[in-house]
Design an enzyme around this catalytic site. Structure first.
Site, PDB file in Angstrom:
ATOM      1  CB  SER A  23      -1.093   0.013   1.317  1.00 50.70           C
ATOM      2  OG  SER A  23      -1.911  -0.969   1.030  1.00 50.70           O
ATOM      3  CG  ASP A 314      -5.805  -6.330   2.039  1.00 46.26           C
ATOM      4  OD1 ASP A 314      -6.906  -6.272   1.423  1.00 46.26           O
ATOM      5  OD2 ASP A 314      -5.098  -5.229   1.950  1.00 46.26           O
TER       6      ASP A 314
HETATM    7  C1  S3P Z   1      -5.806  -0.790  -0.082  1.00 42.71           C
HETATM    8  C2  S3P Z   1      -6.929  -0.792   0.525  1.00 42.71           C
HETATM    9  C3  S3P Z   1      -7.821  -1.994   0.957  1.00 42.71           C
HETATM   10  C4  S3P Z   1      -7.009  -3.170   0.640  1.00 42.71           C
HETATM   11  C5  S3P Z   1      -6.087  -3.111  -0.606  1.00 42.71           C
HETATM   12  C6  S3P Z   1      -4.940  -1.936  -0.637  1.00 42.71           C
HETATM   13  C7  S3P Z   1      -4.959   0.344  -0.091  1.00 42.71           C
HETATM   14  O1  S3P Z   1      -8.979  -2.127  -0.302  1.00 42.71           O
HETATM   15  O2  S3P Z   1      -7.880  -4.201   0.375  1.00 42.71           O
HETATM   16  O3  S3P Z   1      -5.335  -4.404  -0.723  1.00 42.71           O
HETATM   17  O4  S3P Z   1      -3.800   0.418  -0.504  1.00 42.71           O
HETATM   18  O5  S3P Z   1      -5.645   1.560  -0.063  1.00 42.71           O
HETATM   19  P1  S3P Z   1     -10.183  -0.903   0.070  1.00 42.71           P
HETATM   20  O6  S3P Z   1      -9.799   0.362   0.576  1.00 42.71           O
HETATM   21  O7  S3P Z   1     -10.963  -1.100  -1.045  1.00 42.71           O
HETATM   22  O8  S3P Z   1     -10.857  -1.766   1.240  1.00 42.71           O
END
Ligand code: S3P
Length: 423
Positions: A23, A314
């Site tokens: 992220s 996740d």
């Molecule tokens: C992420 C946010 C999450 C996560 C994804 C990465 C991010 O998704 O599931 O793997 O880097 O902002 P959502 O924000 O749609 O829940």
């Protein structure tokens, strides 16, 4: 590729460090493109999803390099995309397409943002509608990618997010940098706050006081990034899961990110009985970091709902694997968002655990796993890197093969080597 980890006869032990958090890596590459000057970011992970962001940026005219784990990107401020109008392929990465959409809109650029067959199935109206409310000229293909964005002036907005999604919030925060005035976003659960932290460190005026996040339009260029990314807690989750289910194990992951919006997995494993401890707590790039040790103890079931779902969003494939070896029935509710991930993760977890003989129940908004019922067999990764690794982890305690396991290269190419190093 079929992956079968050998069933272990002795505890997992040792200490490892992991590549940087995905992220943060996505944000670092994109925000570096919007900064003025050269950014250098260490411990940069090189995997399928981070290549997706770098490849998409390159298509829009912003190349980057990784040398010795250091990402280098030359940013050109709020006129970042020399190839405005190009098609940028975002692979399997929803974070790439959603955050990049915000950046293209913010910089009054044009682009077609597309991706893999899997990405084309994921919902994009959640960003298209609020971006349009801000004045963006953006259209989807029946609510999905490809997205077409043309230059348009943006206005600030007050917006309550209908889904607690960091990707949606981040897309809008980035768009707000290029909008007139101050935007305010309200989100009803504590989603990961990496965008606020990183943009603030780069000089943007962002106030993140959950449930409200305020973003001022940029009145000076973002400063480039210099720092080292914390290790990825979402990759560490599979190692912690492995150590939790193998009796007597004790492992440490050093330098891992422990941002409270991401540590749901540590709380869940603690509630299940594992001993989790943090040492050497510090900060890297505005993010909390620690050496995290997990010691196995007898595991029991838990109930997971509410904010803990968001803070573990996740990690449910890994949590499901641990639940399969815990005493009692673990229940996950209020997690419908899992149906919109790389796969419908509720259905995929249920189907694959059943294929391994476990007693599992599916709910519209979650699932339940009866511990001690998993016998072994062949699971299928379903095109989901996290499902591949979590089913492989079950293989430490039962005879399990995972088909289609090559998908784990999307996020943790070294998974097998790292887990073997703890045996
Ligand atoms: C992420 C946010 C999450 C996560 C994804 C990465 C991010 O998704 O599931 O793997 O880097 O902002 P959502 O924000 O749609 O829940």
């Amino acid at each position: 590729m079929t992956l079968s980890l050998a069933q272990v006869r002795s505890p997992l032990q040792g200490s490892v460090s992991l590549p940087g958090d995905k992220s943060l890596a996505h944000r670092a590459a994109l925000f570096a493109a919007l900064a003025e000057g050269e950014s250098e970011v260490g411990n940069y992970p090189d995997s399928g999803v981070t290549r997706a962001m770098r490849g998409a940026l390159e298509s829009l005219g912003v190349p980057s390099t990784i040398d010795g784990g250091v990402l280098r990107v030359k940013g050109n401020g709020m006129h970042p995309f020399p190839n405005s109008g190009a098609t940028a392929y975002c692979g399997n990465s929803a974070t790439t397409i959603r955050l990049l959409a915000g950046a293209v809109a913010a910089t009054h650029s044009a682009a077609v943002l597309d991706g893999s067959e899997g990405l084309r199935k994921r919902p994009m109206n959640r960003i298209v509608e609020p971006l349009r409310q801000m004045g963006a000229d953006v259209s989807s293909t029946d609510g999905c990618a490809p997205l077409r964005i043309s230059p348009a002036p943006l206005e600030c907005i007050g917006y309550e997010l209908p889904v607690a999604s960091a990707q949606v919030l981040s897309c809008l925060q980035i768009a707000a940098l290029g909008a007139e005035g101050e935007s305010r976003f309200t989100v009803d659960a504590p989603v990961r706050d990496h965008t606020s932290r990183m943009l603030r460190a780069m000089g943007a005026e962002v106030v993140d006081s959950w449930p409200d996040v305020f973003v001022e339009s940029l009145n000076k260029p973002l400063s480039p990034l210099h720092g080292t990314l914390p290790g990825d807690i979402s990759s560490a989750a599979f190692l912690f899961a492995a150590a939790a289910i193998v009796p007597g194990s004790r492992i440490t992951v050093t330098g891992v990110g422990v941002n409270p919006t991401r540590t749901g997995i540590l709380d869940v494993l603690s509630k299940m009985g594992a001993k989790v401890s943090l040492a050497n707590e510090r900060e890297e790039m505005g993010e909390p970091v620690a050496d995290v040790t997990l010691a196995a103890e007898p595991l029991h079931c838990v109930e997971i709902a509410g904010d803990l779902v968001v803070r573990s969003i996740d990690e449910f494939p890994a949590i499901a694997a641990v639940a399969a070896f815990a005493e009692g029935r673990t229940v996950v509710r209020e997690a419908e968002e899992l149906r919109y991930k790389e796969t419908d993760r509720i259905a995929a977890i249920v189907t694959q655990l059943r294929a391994l003989g476990a007693e599992v129940e599916e709910f519209e908004d979650g699932f339940a796993v009866c511990g001690g019922t998993l016998k072994g067999g062949t699971a299928c990764a379903n095109g989901d890197h996290r499902l591949a690794m979590s089913m492989a982890v079950c293989g430490l305690c039962a005879p399990v093969s995972v088909e289609g396991a090559e998908i784990l290269n999307e996020s943790f190419p070294d998974f097998e080597r790292v887990i073997m190093s703890l045996m």
